[in-house]
Motif scaffolding. Structure first.
Motif, PDB file in Angstrom:
ATOM      1  N   ILE A 171      49.012  39.625  26.756  1.00 37.00           N
ATOM      2  CA  ILE A 171      48.777  41.074  26.683  1.00 37.00           C
ATOM      3  C   ILE A 171      49.486  41.775  27.840  1.00 37.00           C
ATOM      4  N   ILE A 172      49.348  41.230  29.031  1.00 33.95           N
ATOM      5  CA  ILE A 172      49.993  41.818  30.211  1.00 33.95           C
ATOM      6  C   ILE A 172      51.507  41.877  30.020  1.00 33.95           C
ATOM      7  N   GLY A 173      52.071  40.828  29.462  1.00 31.52           N
ATOM      8  CA  GLY A 173      53.508  40.813  29.199  1.00 31.52           C
ATOM      9  C   GLY A 173      53.930  41.942  28.280  1.00 31.52           C
ATOM     10  N   ARG A 174      53.144  42.204  27.250  1.00 31.17           N
ATOM     11  CA  ARG A 174      53.459  43.283  26.315  1.00 31.17           C
ATOM     12  C   ARG A 174      53.210  44.663  26.924  1.00 31.17           C
TER      13      ARG A 174
ATOM     14  N   VAL B 273      38.340  43.647  30.792  1.00 37.24           N
ATOM     15  CA  VAL B 273      38.892  43.791  32.141  1.00 37.24           C
ATOM     16  C   VAL B 273      37.763  44.076  33.134  1.00 37.24           C
ATOM     17  N   LEU B 274      36.882  44.986  32.780  1.00 35.40           N
ATOM     18  CA  LEU B 274      35.759  45.325  33.667  1.00 35.40           C
ATOM     19  C   LEU B 274      34.847  44.124  33.891  1.00 35.40           C
ATOM     20  N   ARG B 275      34.580  43.368  32.838  1.00 39.16           N
ATOM     21  CA  ARG B 275      33.739  42.177  32.982  1.00 39.16           C
ATOM     22  C   ARG B 275      34.404  41.175  33.934  1.00 39.16           C
ATOM     23  N   PHE B 276      35.714  40.995  33.800  1.00 37.33           N
ATOM     24  CA  PHE B 276      36.432  40.070  34.666  1.00 37.33           C
ATOM     25  C   PHE B 276      36.486  40.584  36.107  1.00 37.33           C
ATOM     26  N   LEU B 277      36.542  41.891  36.295  1.00 37.74           N
ATOM     27  CA  LEU B 277      36.547  42.452  37.658  1.00 37.74           C
ATOM     28  C   LEU B 277      35.238  42.190  38.397  1.00 37.74           C
ATOM     29  N   HIS B 278      34.186  41.894  37.662  1.00 38.37           N
ATOM     30  CA  HIS B 278      32.887  41.621  38.281  1.00 38.37           C
ATOM     31  C   HIS B 278      32.507  40.141  38.192  1.00 38.37           C
TER      32      HIS B 278
ATOM     33  N   HIS C 256      41.696  37.786  39.561  1.00 32.01           N
ATOM     34  CA  HIS C 256      43.142  37.929  39.703  1.00 32.01           C
ATOM     35  C   HIS C 256      43.774  38.490  38.430  1.00 32.01           C
ATOM     36  N   ILE C 257      43.453  37.914  37.289  1.00 27.27           N
ATOM     37  CA  ILE C 257      44.085  38.351  36.038  1.00 27.27           C
ATOM     38  C   ILE C 257      43.651  39.770  35.677  1.00 27.27           C
ATOM     39  N   ALA C 258      42.411  40.124  35.979  1.00 26.48           N
ATOM     40  CA  ALA C 258      41.946  41.495  35.704  1.00 26.48           C
ATOM     41  C   ALA C 258      42.679  42.497  36.591  1.00 26.48           C
ATOM     42  N   LEU C 259      42.900  42.133  37.837  1.00 25.21           N
ATOM     43  CA  LEU C 259      43.637  43.014  38.749  1.00 25.21           C
ATOM     44  C   LEU C 259      45.096  43.165  38.331  1.00 25.21           C
ATOM     45  N   VAL C 260      45.694  42.091  37.861  1.00 23.62           N
ATOM     46  CA  VAL C 260      47.069  42.169  37.357  1.00 23.62           C
ATOM     47  C   VAL C 260      47.112  43.111  36.150  1.00 23.62           C
ATOM     48  N   MET C 261      46.096  43.030  35.307  1.00 24.43           N
ATOM     49  CA  MET C 261      46.030  43.911  34.141  1.00 24.43           C
ATOM     50  C   MET C 261      45.889  45.368  34.574  1.00 24.43           C
TER      51      MET C 261
END
Length: 135
Positions: free
Chosen positions: A24-27, A50-55, A63-68
């Motif tokens: 998804i990030i690549g796209r 993304v919000l769930r991963f940020l917490h 890391h992946i949520a922040l990259v997103m």
């Protein structure tokens, strides 16, 4: 594309979400240059993940949520900045307004992650926070 994103959201599995985040990030980063671009609406719909991963307490999720977050800010920077400067007046898109509001709610959490023990998380958080502060 939308069916795929809908399926990921419906399954609600963090492992699957984590596995598809790079795709998804690549796209998001390629934008319209991608053979299968991810539009703002799809990005906005994916924000609960993304919000769930940020917490999360897992560094790889953080890391992946922040990259997103950073990828979304970079891809949609101009419309987000315009919305910020117009103080949410004359909104041209419900997706833009929703994405803007969700991103603004992440500021405090991203700021907290700037001091994370994981250097990768702290670096991504600092980059994302720098952009979020400008909104």
């Amino acid at each position: 594309m939308n069916q795929f994103m809908d399926h990921i959201l419906r399954v609600n599995d963090d492992g699957l979400s984590y596995d598809v985040f790079p795709w998804i990030i690549g796209r998001v980063r390629k934008g319209e240059k991608s053979s299968q671009p991810v539009n703002m609406g799809a990005c906005q719909e994916f924000m609960p993940v993304v919000l769930r991963f940020l917490h999360s307490d897992r560094d790889e999720h953080l890391h992946i949520a922040l990259v997103m977050v950073q990828s979304l800010l970079e891809r949609f920077w101009e419309p987000l900045l315009q919305m910020s400067r117009n103080h949410l007046t004359s909104c041209q898109s419900a997706n833009l307004e929703s994405l803007y509001m969700i991103l603004v709610t992440t500021v405090e959490r991203v700021r907290q992650l700037c001091t994370c023990k994981s250097p990768e998380v702290a670096k991504e958080a600092t980059s994302a926070y720098t952009l979020l502060e400008k909104l």
